[in-house]
Design a protein around this motif. Structure first.
Motif, mmCIF file in Angstrom:
data_model
loop_
_atom_site.group_PDB
_atom_site.id
_atom_site.type_symbol
_atom_site.label_atom_id
_atom_site.label_comp_id
_atom_site.label_asym_id
_atom_site.label_seq_id
_atom_site.Cartn_x
_atom_site.Cartn_y
_atom_site.Cartn_z
ATOM 1 N N ASP A 1 62.262 45.218 38.426
ATOM 2 C CA ASP A 1 61.837 43.872 38.809
ATOM 3 C C ASP A 1 62.099 43.612 40.281
ATOM 4 O OD1 ASP A 1 60.904 43.237 36.305
ATOM 5 O OD2 ASP A 1 62.704 42.157 35.682
ATOM 6 N N ARG A 2 63.233 44.073 40.787
ATOM 7 C CA ARG A 2 63.533 43.872 42.207
ATOM 8 C C ARG A 2 62.566 44.669 43.073
ATOM 9 N NH1 ARG A 2 69.037 44.806 40.941
ATOM 10 N NH2 ARG A 2 69.252 46.373 42.584
ATOM 11 N N LEU A 3 62.219 45.857 42.621
ATOM 12 C CA LEU A 3 61.269 46.670 43.370
ATOM 13 C C LEU A 3 59.900 46.000 43.399
ATOM 14 C CD1 LEU A 3 60.735 49.302 44.875
ATOM 15 C CD2 LEU A 3 60.345 50.421 42.674
ATOM 16 N N ARG A 4 59.496 45.433 42.282
ATOM 17 C CA ARG A 4 58.209 44.747 42.217
ATOM 18 C C ARG A 4 58.154 43.542 43.165
ATOM 19 N NH1 ARG A 4 57.140 44.540 35.654
ATOM 20 N NH2 ARG A 4 55.690 46.298 35.572
ATOM 21 N N MET A 5 59.291 42.876 43.348
ATOM 22 C CA MET A 5 59.323 41.667 44.168
ATOM 23 C C MET A 5 59.613 41.957 45.638
ATOM 24 S SD MET A 5 61.214 38.879 41.672
ATOM 25 C CE MET A 5 62.687 39.891 41.436
ATOM 26 N N ALA A 6 59.827 43.214 45.985
ATOM 27 C CA ALA A 6 60.205 43.564 47.349
ATOM 28 C C ALA A 6 59.082 43.258 48.327
ATOM 29 C CB ALA A 6 60.574 45.045 47.430
ATOM 30 N N ALA A 7 59.472 42.885 49.537
ATOM 31 C CA ALA A 7 58.496 42.695 50.609
ATOM 32 C C ALA A 7 57.884 44.036 50.971
ATOM 33 C CB ALA A 7 59.162 42.067 51.822
ATOM 34 N N THR A 8 56.663 44.028 51.454
ATOM 35 C CA THR A 8 55.978 45.270 51.802
ATOM 36 C C THR A 8 55.714 45.393 53.294
ATOM 37 O OG1 THR A 8 53.830 44.222 51.362
ATOM 38 C CG2 THR A 8 54.854 45.439 49.552
ATOM 39 N N GLU A 9 56.086 44.390 54.071
ATOM 40 C CA GLU A 9 55.825 44.445 55.499
ATOM 41 C C GLU A 9 57.040 44.994 56.237
ATOM 42 O OE1 GLU A 9 55.641 41.641 53.768
ATOM 43 O OE2 GLU A 9 53.465 41.467 53.474
ATOM 44 N N ALA A 10 56.795 45.906 57.156
ATOM 45 C CA ALA A 10 57.851 46.395 58.032
ATOM 46 C C ALA A 10 58.043 45.412 59.180
ATOM 47 C CB ALA A 10 57.487 47.778 58.583
ATOM 48 N N PRO A 11 59.197 45.437 59.867
ATOM 49 C CA PRO A 11 59.430 44.508 60.977
ATOM 50 C C PRO A 11 58.380 44.629 62.072
ATOM 51 C CG PRO A 11 61.462 45.603 60.354
ATOM 52 C CD PRO A 11 60.360 46.285 59.606
ATOM 53 N N SER A 12 57.927 45.861 62.333
ATOM 54 C CA SER A 12 56.898 46.083 63.336
ATOM 55 C C SER A 12 55.622 46.519 62.634
ATOM 56 C CB SER A 12 57.329 47.172 64.334
ATOM 57 O OG SER A 12 58.523 46.800 64.991
ATOM 58 N N ALA A 13 54.539 45.833 62.912
ATOM 59 C CA ALA A 13 53.275 46.151 62.256
ATOM 60 C C ALA A 13 52.906 47.610 62.497
ATOM 61 C CB ALA A 13 52.172 45.240 62.780
ATOM 62 N N GLY A 14 52.448 48.280 61.434
ATOM 63 C CA GLY A 14 52.039 49.667 61.572
ATOM 64 C C GLY A 14 53.185 50.652 61.572
ATOM 65 N N GLY A 15 54.389 50.215 61.200
ATOM 66 C CA GLY A 15 55.525 51.120 61.137
ATOM 67 C C GLY A 15 55.241 52.303 60.232
ATOM 68 N N PHE A 16 55.842 53.452 60.539
ATOM 69 C CA PHE A 16 55.506 54.690 59.843
ATOM 70 C C PHE A 16 55.738 54.596 58.340
ATOM 71 C CE2 PHE A 16 56.619 59.042 58.399
ATOM 72 C CZ PHE A 16 55.399 59.642 58.638
ATOM 73 N N LEU A 17 56.797 53.899 57.927
ATOM 74 C CA LEU A 17 57.130 53.817 56.513
ATOM 75 C C LEU A 17 56.370 52.719 55.782
ATOM 76 C CD1 LEU A 17 61.007 54.294 56.591
ATOM 77 C CD2 LEU A 17 59.288 55.967 55.943
ATOM 78 N N GLU A 18 55.684 51.858 56.512
ATOM 79 C CA GLU A 18 55.084 50.690 55.876
ATOM 80 C C GLU A 18 54.038 51.076 54.834
ATOM 81 O OE1 GLU A 18 52.871 46.497 57.085
ATOM 82 O OE2 GLU A 18 53.890 47.681 58.612
ATOM 83 N N SER A 19 53.190 52.037 55.140
ATOM 84 C CA SER A 19 52.116 52.403 54.224
ATOM 85 C C SER A 19 52.649 52.981 52.921
ATOM 86 C CB SER A 19 51.173 53.404 54.899
ATOM 87 O OG SER A 19 50.163 53.823 53.997
ATOM 88 N N SER A 20 53.561 53.952 53.014
ATOM 89 C CA SER A 20 54.056 54.589 51.786
ATOM 90 C C SER A 20 54.974 53.656 51.005
ATOM 91 C CB SER A 20 54.767 55.912 52.108
ATOM 92 O OG SER A 20 55.813 55.722 53.028
#
Length: 209
Positions: free
Chosen positions: A43-62
């Motif tokens: 449930d916590r994973l489902r509710m997690a934010a998906t945006e990285a602090p900097s747009a286009g961050g390497f980890l944001e997509s995965s």
């Protein structure tokens, strides 16, 4: 584990916040590779934010793909997927142990070398733990400890770098590729993609030390 452990939004923050975020990601990976997620963790994973602090961050997509998979795949299906890929009777579809990828069999020389290094760090496998120390979950737990431990003679960047290079770097990408190739993988395909990207970021950061 704190709620922040399921969100990489801290990645990229300086100093102690970034180190806490790294440890939390390792902790999350350890939990998800050790067993199917509990409903509370899922449930916590489902509710997690998906945006990285900097747009286009390497980890944001995965990371976004992992959260999306959690929101799409029911937790019961994830439990079945875990058993199909990593459990069951006999040889699993995917072995989560370094020895398998580095030596072609379980309980081989890579495990012996790891145990020597763990002994030097004052660490040992709890009696109740069935998996050997070279299981990906156990290695992620060690990395989390090396980041957050209070003994600076052990928990420091130099020790993290040596442990990561010796026991994770050489095989983790192949593990992720193997998981991604499994027809039964769905949630864990997304987890493998995030794992590969996170480990690549770690490798690059250690190379800059």
């Amino acid at each position: 584990m704190s709620d922040a452990a399921v969100s990489p939004v801290h990645l990229g923050l300086p100093d102690d916040a970034e180190e806490r975020a790294r440890a939390e990601v390792y902790g999350l990976l350890a939990q998800l590779y050790h067993a199917a997620p509990t409903p509370e963790l899922y449930d916590r994973l489902r509710m997690a934010a998906t945006e990285a602090p900097s747009a286009g961050g390497f980890l944001e997509s995965s990371w976004s793909a992992l959260v999306a998979a959690a929101r799409r795949v029911p937790v019961g299906h994830v439990a079945d997927e875990f058993v199909t890929l990593f459990g069951g009777v006999g040889k699993p579809e995917v072995a989560l142990n370094a020895s398998w990828f580095l030596a072609g069999a379980l309980n081989e020389k890579p495990l012996v070398a790891l145990r020597d290094d763990l002994d030097a760090l004052g660490l040992e496998r709890p009696v109740a733990v069935l998996e050997t120390e070279d299981h990906i979950a156990a290695l992620c737990e060690v990395m989390s400890y090396l980041i957050t431990g209070e003994d600076v003679s052990v928990s420091n960047l130099a020790t993290q770098q040596r442990f990561f290079n010796a026991h994770l770097r050489s095989w983790c990408e192949r593990l992720c590729e193997t998981i991604e190739q499994q027809p039964a993988a769905d949630f864990y395909r997304a987890l493998a993609g995030f794992t590969r990207d996170f480990m690549a970021v770690e490798a690059q950061a250690f190379d800059l030390l």
